[in-house]
Scaffold this active site. Structure first.
Site, PDB file in Angstrom:
ATOM      1  N   HIS A 198      20.248  17.414  38.763  1.00  0.00           N
ATOM      2  CA  HIS A 198      21.573  17.542  39.376  1.00  0.00           C
ATOM      3  C   HIS A 198      21.466  17.786  40.872  1.00  0.00           C
ATOM      4  O   HIS A 198      20.397  18.080  41.403  1.00  0.00           O
ATOM      5  CB  HIS A 198      22.351  18.699  38.731  1.00  0.00           C
ATOM      6  N   GLU A 222      18.651  21.765  40.253  1.00  0.00           N
ATOM      7  CA  GLU A 222      19.612  21.410  41.298  1.00  0.00           C
ATOM      8  C   GLU A 222      18.766  21.185  42.542  1.00  0.00           C
ATOM      9  O   GLU A 222      18.309  22.142  43.164  1.00  0.00           O
ATOM     10  CB  GLU A 222      20.619  22.542  41.530  1.00  0.00           C
ATOM     11  N   HIS A 235      25.876  13.469  34.999  1.00  0.00           N
ATOM     12  CA  HIS A 235      27.115  12.747  35.308  1.00  0.00           C
ATOM     13  C   HIS A 235      27.000  11.237  35.050  1.00  0.00           C
ATOM     14  O   HIS A 235      26.164  10.836  34.276  1.00  0.00           O
ATOM     15  CB  HIS A 235      27.559  13.062  36.741  1.00  0.00           C
ATOM     16  N   GLU A 263      27.038  12.749  43.551  1.00  0.00           N
ATOM     17  CA  GLU A 263      25.916  13.354  42.831  1.00  0.00           C
ATOM     18  C   GLU A 263      25.357  12.404  41.781  1.00  0.00           C
ATOM     19  O   GLU A 263      24.141  12.288  41.611  1.00  0.00           O
ATOM     20  CB  GLU A 263      26.390  14.660  42.174  1.00  0.00           C
TER      21      GLU A 263
END
Ligand SMILES: [Zn+2]
Length: 477
Positions: free
Chosen positions: A377, A440, A308, A323
Site C-alpha cells: 500500500h 505502507e 485497491h 495508490e
C-alpha cells in the site's frame, strides 16, 4: 452484510444514545484533527486501536476516510464520482450516502445523518458512528479518552445475540459458485472461486488460445463491481511482459447453466497443466505442460497483494498519483523478481487494474495454503508533512517477525523515516491464516515521497527489498 430488523432497531437505539451523549458531553465547537489545539479522537475496533485512521471531528461527529470503512471494517465500498455517491456494503441492502447530503438510503428507507459526507484533499469522509451502527456494529463514545469503540456483534457480550428475522422476500439460493478473482503471474493463471468448481478446458488453434469453462459459476460481487466488467459481463485482464500470453479475457458465457468462460490468448501454442487447490483453479503454462503444481517440490508459496484497484483508487497523492497504480507497479516488479527464485511460487491477488474484495484477497492466500502473505500500500495523511515507511501485522505471534523483517528491508531501501512495524487490524492481514504483513511504502500525501514512489528505479529498489525481506523471513538467504 444484510441489515436485519433487529440490527436496525439496535442501531437506532445506539444512535439515539450517542446523540444524547453528544448533547451532554461534547464541546460545541467545530474541531478538525489537523488543528493544533484539537485533541485527536481515536477508534478502537474489537479492542484494537485502528492506526492511521485520522478521523476529523465536525460538530461532534467523528468523520473517517472511506478507506477506514473499506480496509478496516471490511465493507465493500463503491464510489461514483460523477454522482458524488458512496455505496457501502452488500449489493442486496446497501447503504447509499451522497456528498453534501444529510439523507442516506438504507434497506429500511431514508435515514438522516448527523453530518453530510464531504471530500477533503481527494479523501472522502463519512460519519463513522452512523456507518458503523447501520452496518450492525456496536458503537460507544468515551469522552474522557475521546475514543470511539466499535464492536463486531459476535465479540460484544453486552449486546443481545443477533436473531435472524425471516426475510420478507426470500432470495432463491443460487447454486452457482462465485468467481471472485482472476489474475496472471509467473506464467500461471489463478482463478479464485467461492466454492468448488470443476473446470473444463481445451486448447484451440488459429489463433492459439486456451479456453477454460467454469460450470455453474457466476461473477461474484467483487468482480461485478469493476467498471471494466461492464453490463455485458465481459472483461479483459491486461498481461504485461509475458512471452507466452497476449491477454486473458473472461465473460459470463452462458446463463443457463450459468458458466463463466476464461480465455487465455497466446502468442504461440503452449502446453498447460490445469488443477484445483481448495477453491482455487490454476492454469500453469509451459512447453511440455508438465509444470509441477504450485507449492510442490518444497517451494514456498508467496501471495503478493497490491492494494485497491479499478474504482477503488486508494489514496490519491498530492499531484494526483493513485495508490492503486503505484502499488500495482511495485507488486508486478516483486512478482517478476520472485519468479526468478527457484524455491518460491508467487500468486498475485490482482495483476492488473482490477478490484478484488478484501475478503477475497485473504481467501486466495488461505485457499492456496500460502506460506506468506504481503499486501502493498501507499500511505496518506491530511498533513503533507507526514512521511515514512511502516509495516503492519494483525497477530503478533503469527506475523510480527515477518512484519519486522519487511519493515527493516523496505525502510532501508526507501530511506524514508522509520515509522516501525506495528499492529493493526486491516482485513487482509486479519483474515489470512498464515504469516501476513501490510507495508505502507511511503506517503502519497507528501510531495517528495509521492514523486519518488512513481520512479521506476525507486520502485525496483523497493521490490528488491521486499524480496530480500521475504527470503530472509523464509530462511532463504
Ligand atoms: Zn491502501
Amino acid at each position: 452484510m444484510k441489515l436485519g430488523n433487529l440490527a436496525w432497531k439496535k442501531s437506532v437505539v445506539v444512535f439515539a444514545a450517542l446523540m444524547l451523549l453528544a448533547l451532554f458531553t461534547l464541546p460545541g465547537t467545530v474541531r478538525h484533527a489537523s488543528a493544533a489545539a484539537a485533541v485527536e479522537a481515536s477508534i478502537v475496533l474489537d479492542g484494537q486501536t485502528i492506526n492511521g485512521a485520522e478521523p476529523v471531528i465536525v460538530n461532534q461527529t467523528t468523520m473517517v476516510p472511506i478507506r477506514v470503512v473499506s480496509e478496516q471494517l471490511g465493507y465493500s465500498v463503491n464510489w461514483n464520482q460523477s454522482a458524488g455517491r458512496v455505496t457501502i456494503g452488500a449489493e442486496a441492502s446497501p447503504l447509499v450516502l451522497t456528498i453534501g447530503s444529510t439523507t442516506a438510503d438504507s434497506a429500511s428507507g431514508s435515514v438522516q445523518l448527523e453530518q453530510p459526507p464531504f471530500v477533503r484533499s481527494s479523501t472522502t469522509y463519512v460519519p463513522l458512528r452512523f456507518v458503523g451502527s447501520q452496518m450492525g456494529l456496536g458503537v460507544k463514545w468515551e469522552q474522557a479518552s475521546r475514543t470511539v469503540f466499535l464492536q463486531t456483534p459476535a465479540q460484544d457480550p453486552s449486546l443481545p445475540p443477533a436473531v435472524e428475522t425471516p426475510d420478507p422476500t426470500p432470495v432463491v439460493p443460487s447454486n452457482n459458485a462465485s468467481i471472485d478473482a482472476i489474475s496472471f503471474s509467473d506464467n500461471r493463471l489463478t482463478i479464485s472461486a467461492g466454492a468448488n468448481v470443476t473446470p473444463k478446458s481445451s486448447s484451440l488453434a488459429g489463433p492459439d488460445r486456451i479456453v477454460v469453462d467454469l460450470p455453474n459459476s457466476a461473477f461474484g460481487p467483487g468482480l461485478l463491481a469493476n467498471g471494466s466488467l461492464g453490463s455485458g459481463q465481459v472483461g479483459t485482464l491486461t498481461v504485461e511482459n509475458s512471452s507466452l500470453v497476449k491477454q486473458v479475457r473472461y465473460s459470463l458465457f452462458s446463463e443457463s447453466p450459468s458458466t463463466v468462460r476464461v480465455v487465455i490468448d497466446l502468442n504461440r501454442a503452449v502446453g498447460y497443466n490445469i488443477y484445483a487447490e481448495g477453491n482455487l483453479i490454476f492454469v500453469d503454462l509451459n512447453d511440455d505442460g508438465t509444470a509441477p503444481p504450485i507449492g510442490t517440490d518444497g517451494k514456498k508459496v508467496v501471495v503478493i497483494d497490491p492494494g485497491h484497484g479499478d474504482h477503488d483508487s486508494g489514496g490519491v497523492g498530492i499531484t494526483g498519483v493513485k495508490e492503486k497504480d503505484m502499488v500495482l507497479q511495485v507488486g508486478l516488479k516483486v512478482a517478476a523478481l520472485l519468479k526468478q527464485e527457484p524455491n518460491i511460487d508467487v500468486i498475485m491477488t490482482r495483476s492488473d487494474d482490477t478490484f478484488i474484495a478484501l475478503d477475497d484477497r485473504a481467501k486466495i492466500a488461505n485457499n492456496a495454503g500460502a506460506d506468506v502473505f504481503l499486501s502493498i500500500h501507499g500511505n496518506k495523511a491530511n498533513a503533507s508533512s507526514a512521511v515514512g515507511t511502516e509495516t503492519y501485522y494483525a497477530d503478533a505471534a503469527r506475523s510480527k517477525t515477518l512484519s519486522d523483517t519487511i519493515q527493516k528491508h523496505v525502510q532501508q531501501a526507501t530511506g524514508f523515516r522509520d515509522r516501525g512495524s506495528k499492529q493493526a487490524n486491516f482485513v487482509v492481514i486479519r483474515k489470512t491464516t498464515m504469516p501476513g504483513a501490510l507495508v505502507e511504502v511511503g506517503f502519497l500525501s507528501n510531495k517528495e515521497e509521492e514523486a519518488l514512489m512513481m520512479q521506476e528505479d525507486f520502485q525496483q529498489k523497493v521490490a528488491l527489498a521486499i524480496v530480500a525481506g521475504l527470503k530472509e523471513y523464509l530462511g532463504m538467504n
